[in-house]
Design a protein around this motif. Sequence first.
Motif, mmCIF file in Angstrom:
data_model
loop_
_atom_site.group_PDB
_atom_site.id
_atom_site.type_symbol
_atom_site.label_atom_id
_atom_site.label_comp_id
_atom_site.label_asym_id
_atom_site.label_seq_id
_atom_site.Cartn_x
_atom_site.Cartn_y
_atom_site.Cartn_z
ATOM 1 N N ARG A 1 -4.289 16.001 -19.746
ATOM 2 C CA ARG A 1 -4.309 15.156 -18.547
ATOM 3 C C ARG A 1 -4.259 16.027 -17.293
ATOM 4 O O ARG A 1 -5.020 15.816 -16.343
ATOM 5 C CB ARG A 1 -3.144 14.171 -18.552
ATOM 6 C CG ARG A 1 -3.216 13.166 -17.393
ATOM 7 C CD ARG A 1 -1.978 12.305 -17.271
ATOM 8 N NE ARG A 1 -0.883 13.079 -16.691
ATOM 9 C CZ ARG A 1 0.162 13.572 -17.344
ATOM 10 N NH1 ARG A 1 0.319 13.366 -18.621
ATOM 11 N NH2 ARG A 1 1.082 14.274 -16.745
ATOM 12 N N ASP B 1 -3.478 8.066 -21.201
ATOM 13 C CA ASP B 1 -3.415 8.737 -19.900
ATOM 14 C C ASP B 1 -4.554 9.737 -19.717
ATOM 15 O O ASP B 1 -5.082 9.892 -18.614
ATOM 16 C CB ASP B 1 -2.046 9.388 -19.664
ATOM 17 C CG ASP B 1 -1.640 10.375 -20.741
ATOM 18 O OD1 ASP B 1 -2.237 10.388 -21.839
ATOM 19 O OD2 ASP B 1 -0.693 11.152 -20.480
ATOM 20 N N GLU C 1 -7.843 9.481 -16.924
ATOM 21 C CA GLU C 1 -8.320 10.572 -16.060
ATOM 22 C C GLU C 1 -9.822 10.798 -16.244
ATOM 23 O O GLU C 1 -10.534 11.036 -15.276
ATOM 24 C CB GLU C 1 -7.563 11.870 -16.345
ATOM 25 C CG GLU C 1 -6.169 11.921 -15.797
ATOM 26 C CD GLU C 1 -6.093 12.004 -14.287
ATOM 27 O OE1 GLU C 1 -7.041 12.496 -13.626
ATOM 28 O OE2 GLU C 1 -5.070 11.562 -13.733
#
Length: 194
Positions: free
Chosen positions: A55, A117, A121
């Motif tokens: 991430r 997550d 992104e």
Amino acid sequence: MSNPPATSDAILACARSLIVTGGYNGFSYADIARVVGIRKASIHHHFPAKSDLVRTLVARYREEARAGMAALEAHQPDPVEQLRAYTGYWLSCIADASAPICICALLASEIPVLPDDVAAEVRAHFRSLSAWLAAVLDRGAQAGQIRLAASPQVEGEMFMATVHGAMLSARAYDDPAMFGTVLAPLLARLTDRG
């Protein structure tokens, strides 16, 4: 005593390289530890989980892309030349193998198995790039330099998909020239005012 930001940067650079060659599941912290020359515990100190590492890497990649697009806007006001510079950047990266594929394009193919997550992104990168391309195409169309067959948003998505597809073709055929071969007709169509 090692500098923590330098260690973090080395970990991220290594992870980026490993993702380009093997994808999200193609590397482990043991692989990074071996390449960077640190213990796995040191990696966990900087990035407690692999999803934190990737991430952070994608967020940094997105920021680099945003900065690159802003620099291009500042130094090259012509929309056609912006598109050529953008594709030229990737042509150079693919030809010299410094960045043979967009990591977000590569990770997008793995979205079903990515942590939420990381997937968020990656999606944010696609939205940002698509919006920039749509804005460039719209400016070019309004200036009479670019001929659109659909809305700037749709054309931006098609342009982005063609760039990413050209990267995959260059990789699949092990032929960097394939990137330009795939993109040339798209650029010709967009700039044909006939």
